[in-house]
Design a protein around this motif. Structure first.
Motif, PDB file in Angstrom:
ATOM      1  N   LEU A   1       0.817  -1.219   0.000  1.00  0.00           N
ATOM      2  CA  LEU A   1       0.000   0.000   0.000  1.00  0.00           C
ATOM      3  C   LEU A   1       0.848   1.265   0.000  1.00  0.00           C
ATOM      4  N   ALA A   2       2.165   1.118   0.057  1.00  0.00           N
ATOM      5  CA  ALA A   2       3.046   2.289   0.128  1.00  0.00           C
ATOM      6  C   ALA A   2       3.152   2.947  -1.238  1.00  0.00           C
ATOM      7  N   SER A   3       2.848   4.236  -1.291  1.00  0.00           N
ATOM      8  CA  SER A   3       2.966   4.965  -2.550  1.00  0.00           C
ATOM      9  C   SER A   3       4.429   5.281  -2.815  1.00  0.00           C
ATOM     10  N   GLU A   4       4.897   4.950  -4.008  1.00  0.00           N
ATOM     11  CA  GLU A   4       6.293   5.218  -4.373  1.00  0.00           C
ATOM     12  C   GLU A   4       6.384   6.204  -5.526  1.00  0.00           C
ATOM     13  N   GLY A   5       5.266   6.769  -5.907  1.00  0.00           N
ATOM     14  CA  GLY A   5       5.274   7.722  -7.015  1.00  0.00           C
ATOM     15  C   GLY A   5       3.863   7.885  -7.529  1.00  0.00           C
ATOM     16  N   PHE A   6       3.752   8.495  -8.703  1.00  0.00           N
ATOM     17  CA  PHE A   6       2.428   8.721  -9.270  1.00  0.00           C
ATOM     18  C   PHE A   6       1.809   7.381  -9.664  1.00  0.00           C
ATOM     19  N   PHE A   7       0.790   6.955  -8.962  1.00  0.00           N
ATOM     20  CA  PHE A   7       0.120   5.687  -9.258  1.00  0.00           C
ATOM     21  C   PHE A   7       1.118   4.534  -9.299  1.00  0.00           C
ATOM     22  N   ARG A   8       2.105   4.608  -8.426  1.00  0.00           N
ATOM     23  CA  ARG A   8       3.065   3.512  -8.299  1.00  0.00           C
ATOM     24  C   ARG A   8       3.123   3.110  -6.834  1.00  0.00           C
ATOM     25  N   TYR A   9       3.107   1.815  -6.613  1.00  0.00           N
ATOM     26  CA  TYR A   9       3.041   1.316  -5.242  1.00  0.00           C
ATOM     27  C   TYR A   9       4.115   0.257  -5.009  1.00  0.00           C
ATOM     28  N   GLY A  10       4.336  -0.011  -3.744  1.00  0.00           N
ATOM     29  CA  GLY A  10       5.416  -0.896  -3.365  1.00  0.00           C
ATOM     30  C   GLY A  10       5.190  -2.335  -3.795  1.00  0.00           C
ATOM     31  N   ALA A  11       6.292  -3.013  -4.019  1.00  0.00           N
ATOM     32  CA  ALA A  11       6.235  -4.435  -4.361  1.00  0.00           C
ATOM     33  C   ALA A  11       6.393  -5.266  -3.096  1.00  0.00           C
ATOM     34  N   ILE A  12       5.832  -6.458  -3.132  1.00  0.00           N
ATOM     35  CA  ILE A  12       5.947  -7.349  -1.966  1.00  0.00           C
ATOM     36  C   ILE A  12       6.638  -8.658  -2.312  1.00  0.00           C
TER      37      ILE A  12
ATOM     38  N   PRO B   1       0.871  -5.652  -5.911  1.00  0.00           N
ATOM     39  CA  PRO B   1      -0.547  -5.930  -6.211  1.00  0.00           C
ATOM     40  C   PRO B   1      -1.265  -4.738  -6.841  1.00  0.00           C
ATOM     41  N   LEU B   2      -0.993  -3.533  -6.334  1.00  0.00           N
ATOM     42  CA  LEU B   2      -1.717  -2.375  -6.879  1.00  0.00           C
ATOM     43  C   LEU B   2      -1.200  -1.996  -8.264  1.00  0.00           C
ATOM     44  N   ASN B   3       0.115  -2.059  -8.453  1.00  0.00           N
ATOM     45  CA  ASN B   3       0.645  -1.791  -9.798  1.00  0.00           C
ATOM     46  C   ASN B   3       0.094  -2.809 -10.792  1.00  0.00           C
ATOM     47  N   ALA B   4       0.056  -4.066 -10.369  1.00  0.00           N
ATOM     48  CA  ALA B   4      -0.432  -5.124 -11.266  1.00  0.00           C
ATOM     49  C   ALA B   4      -1.916  -4.929 -11.573  1.00  0.00           C
ATOM     50  N   SER B   5      -2.690  -4.510 -10.558  1.00  0.00           N
ATOM     51  CA  SER B   5      -4.128  -4.290 -10.788  1.00  0.00           C
ATOM     52  C   SER B   5      -4.346  -3.159 -11.782  1.00  0.00           C
ATOM     53  N   LEU B   6      -3.605  -2.068 -11.571  1.00  0.00           N
ATOM     54  CA  LEU B   6      -3.721  -0.936 -12.487  1.00  0.00           C
ATOM     55  C   LEU B   6      -3.295  -1.340 -13.895  1.00  0.00           C
ATOM     56  N   ALA B   7      -2.225  -2.116 -13.964  1.00  0.00           N
ATOM     57  CA  ALA B   7      -1.738  -2.573 -15.274  1.00  0.00           C
ATOM     58  C   ALA B   7      -2.793  -3.441 -15.954  1.00  0.00           C
ATOM     59  N   LEU B   8      -3.480  -4.274 -15.187  1.00  0.00           N
ATOM     60  CA  LEU B   8      -4.514  -5.132 -15.772  1.00  0.00           C
ATOM     61  C   LEU B   8      -5.687  -4.311 -16.293  1.00  0.00           C
ATOM     62  N   VAL B   9      -6.081  -3.298 -15.524  1.00  0.00           N
ATOM     63  CA  VAL B   9      -7.198  -2.448 -15.966  1.00  0.00           C
ATOM     64  C   VAL B   9      -6.819  -1.734 -17.268  1.00  0.00           C
ATOM     65  N   LEU B  10      -5.624  -1.125 -17.270  1.00  0.00           N
ATOM     66  CA  LEU B  10      -5.190  -0.394 -18.462  1.00  0.00           C
ATOM     67  C   LEU B  10      -5.061  -1.325 -19.664  1.00  0.00           C
ATOM     68  N   SER B  11      -4.455  -2.486 -19.452  1.00  0.00           N
ATOM     69  CA  SER B  11      -4.229  -3.380 -20.592  1.00  0.00           C
ATOM     70  C   SER B  11      -5.541  -3.980 -21.090  1.00  0.00           C
TER      71      SER B  11
ATOM     72  N   ALA C   1       8.022   6.460 -13.386  1.00  0.00           N
ATOM     73  CA  ALA C   1       8.925   7.410 -12.744  1.00  0.00           C
ATOM     74  C   ALA C   1      10.015   6.657 -12.011  1.00  0.00           C
ATOM     75  N   ALA C   2      11.179   7.245 -12.006  1.00  0.00           N
ATOM     76  CA  ALA C   2      12.290   6.643 -11.272  1.00  0.00           C
ATOM     77  C   ALA C   2      12.268   7.154  -9.846  1.00  0.00           C
ATOM     78  N   CYS C   3      13.398   6.986  -9.174  1.00  0.00           N
ATOM     79  CA  CYS C   3      13.448   7.418  -7.775  1.00  0.00           C
ATOM     80  C   CYS C   3      13.232   8.923  -7.671  1.00  0.00           C
TER      81      CYS C   3
ATOM     82  N   PRO D   1       8.211  11.050  -6.269  1.00  0.00           N
ATOM     83  CA  PRO D   1       7.762  10.215  -5.143  1.00  0.00           C
ATOM     84  C   PRO D   1       7.357  11.061  -3.944  1.00  0.00           C
ATOM     85  N   PRO D   2       6.388  10.583  -3.173  1.00  0.00           N
ATOM     86  CA  PRO D   2       5.980  11.320  -1.970  1.00  0.00           C
ATOM     87  C   PRO D   2       6.983  11.097  -0.838  1.00  0.00           C
ATOM     88  N   LYS D   3       6.698  11.690   0.306  1.00  0.00           N
ATOM     89  CA  LYS D   3       7.513  11.481   1.510  1.00  0.00           C
ATOM     90  C   LYS D   3       7.652   9.973   1.775  1.00  0.00           C
TER      91      LYS D   3
END
Lengths: 201, 380
Positions: free
Chosen positions: A77-88, A102-112, A151-153, B84-86
């Motif tokens: 659930l950790a946001s790592e950027g614009f509509f980008r979330y952490g991997a587990i 999970p969230l990146n994959a879900s978004l990717a599935l919706v878009l694709s 987006a990168a870091c 990226p956010p905080k």
């Protein structure tokens, strides 16, 4: 060959945009060739999107197949950027590394899925002249903004590729790319659906 | 790719013979803020516990404040979002370490690492890991420290952190990482190492951090000098692809890191005396700033300069491919002899051990240095 008469049915009985789009999609789902087109387009977009957001990469030391899962699953659930979330999880297969978010994959599935639907309807339009207007190729391009959103870091790496210096305005604009892609993809689907005459299907 | 750990396995339901593991399982114990026993390098990741930061407690600061290019408020106004956010770039707060031998196959000889020898401990922090985390909150030789790296300015710097930890704010100034301390939430741009007002703490007081040197060197050189070094484990607790640098490559040097490549964002100041990404070894104090072109220093071994009216000298260390800067108030004459420095009295010294006050200095991309210190002297 006469043109199909779009205005022939009385307006009050004319199906709505959603109905028409649904009808076109159900036709695409019934036909084997359009199903194949859908799958190819959706899968291609899925892989390209995951690569541009950095979740899927080829390279590095080639090893066997492994799956490693983080202990802290809340990273999903950790946001790592614009509509980008952490991997587990890290999934490695030879030189391929996939970071499962999970969230990146879900978004990717919706878009694709939306891209696949757009391309499948466009394909139907190209082979079925009676379903007038389906030649629209809008949907093929509607998914592009999301591909640029990776987006990168620090800062979007796509800017490094095109040689454009980032600014606060550009960064703000990048936040809108995924919603823009979703809107364009849904919009283009409806546009194609609106052009379908149910009487001809 | 990430290391397989044996502590806790997760067998994934995939239709192939999968080797499975769990990232990030950590042993608890130890006092993050206090001394810990020196850890012998092993192939198994050894944890360095970090306590939760105490609210309201700031990091330790230096006696004097470093020079700033403009007022703190003006610097804050020039901050931009990097995307990226905080904490969107997650700091490593629970690092573990392994022996160099156990991970040697994951490095090419020329891969950059940031070396730290402090007290009885010797550690290497691979650039390949820190490029995706930027901050590692660690305890070294009993002292809580933060090892920090900003990929966009090419700067690796060490800070004492006391009872707090540092995190990545998601903002940049002059392309440089703005850290925040989790105790007071003040902003601390890495290179300036000085607190700034920010949205989470509008009046933090303007102080400079207590800094220490990290050596930007290569895997080959660091492990040759310190074969028993501990190495930050790829098992960071995060699911990351450490084989992929999103900006480019240092070995060979290309992409964003190439000499002539443009900065990601506009620099605070543009100075074309050197290419933007050319590496300088810079030093700055409360009085001023000076920089030595690293390539020139590598060739000439010794370079004399001036910092705010006072003579300084830079010395090249071939063992680690780095440089050290010393005050030289009497203008003594030094000579480089086979990797050592002679002072004319017959004595010779290692490049890092001249009998003079050593100034804190670090590698930086030229655009970043000149952006922060437009009045800097440059020696090429």
């Amino acid at each position: 060959m006469s043109e199909p008469n779009h205005s022939a049915p009385a307006a009050p009985t004319h199906p709505g945009i959603l109905t028409r789009t649904g009808a076109a999609l159900s036709i695409a789902a019934r036909r084997r060739d359009s199903r194949l087109v859908f799958l190819l387009a959706a899968l291609s977009y899925l892989l390209i999107y995951l690569a541009t957001v950095g979740d899927l990469a080829v390279g590095g030391a080639a090893g066997g197949v492994s799956v490693q899962v983080v202990e802290d699953l809340s990273r999903a659930l950790a946001s790592e950027g614009f509509f980008r979330y952490g991997a587990i999880a890290v999934v490695s297969a030879g030189p391929i590394t996939y970071l499962f978010s999970p969230l990146n994959a879900s978004l990717a599935l919706v878009l694709s899925t939306l891209v696949g639907a757009n391309v499948a309807l466009t394909y139907l339009g190209s082979i079925q002249p009676r379903a007038c207007g389906l030649e629209s190729s809008t949907g093929v391009f509607a998914g592009i903004p999301a591909l640029l959103s990776g987006a990168a870091c620090c800062g979007p790496t796509i800017l490094l590729v095109v040689g454009v210096q980032a600014s606060a305005t550009i960064i703000t604009g990048f936040q809108l790319l995924v919603p823009l892609a979703l809107l364009l993809l849904v919009g283009s689907l409806l546009v194609i659906g609106r052009q379908v005459d149910p009487d001809l299907l | 790719m990430t290391r397989l750990t044996s502590r806790r396995a997760f067998v994934a339901a995939v239709g192939v013979a999968a080797v499975s593991g769990c990232l990030g399982s950590r042993q608890s114990g130890g006092s993050g803020g206090g001394p810990t026993d020196t850890v012998e390098p092993t192939s198994e990741p050894q944890p360095t516990a970090t306590d939760e930061p105490e609210a309201g407690v700031p990091p330790p600061t230096a006696d004097s404040r470093l020079v700033l290019p403009m007022t703190p408020a003006e610097i804050s106004d020039r901050a931009v979002s990097g995307g990226p956010p905080k904490d969107g770039i997650p700091s490593i707060d629970d690092p573990s370490f392994v022996s160099a031998d156990s991970v040697a196959d994951r490095f090419e000889p020329g891969d950059p690492v940031f070396g730290l020898a402090r007290g009885g401990e010797v550690k290497a922090y691979p650039q390949a890991i820190l490029v995706l985390h930027e901050i590692c909150n660690d305890v070294v030789d009993g002292t809580p420290v933060s090892v920090t790296y900003c990929p966009l300015t090419g700067t690796a710097m060490g800070f004492e952190r006391g009872e707090t930890t540092f995190g990545v704010s998601g903002r940049l100034v002059n392309n440089n990482l703005i850290m925040y301390d989790r105790g007071t939430e003040a902003w601390w741009p890495q290179v300036l190492a000085t607190s700034l007002p920010g949205p989470w703490n509008e009046a933090p007081g303007i102080k400079s951090l207590s800094e220490f040197r990290l050596v930007w060197t290569t895997w080959e050189k660091w492990t040759a000098k310190h074969p028993d070094t501990q190495v930050l484990s790829f098992d960071t607790g995060f699911a990351k692809n450490y084989s992929r640098d999103p900006y480019g490559s240092y070995n060979p040097r290309e992409g964003y890191y190439a000499d002539g490549a443009s900065p990601m964002f506009q620099a605070l100041n543009t100075d074309d005396r050197l290419a933007p990404k050319r590496v300088v070894i810079g030093t700055r104090t409360a009085e001023g700033a000076a920089a030595f072109d690293k390539r020139t220093l590598r060739e000439r071994k010794l370079l004399e300069g001036d910092l705010a009216g006072s003579p300084i000298v830079a010395v090249y260390d071939p063992e680690l491919d780095t440089g050290y800067v010393f005050r030289n108030p009497d203008g003594r004459s030094f000579e480089y002899q086979n990797g050592r420095v002679a002072d004319g009295s017959g004595d010779t010294y290692a490049p890092s051990e001249l009998p003079a006050e050593q100034l804190y200095a670090f590698d930086a991309m030229w655009f970043a240095w000149s952006g922060f210190y437009p009045e800097t002297a440059l020696y090429v």
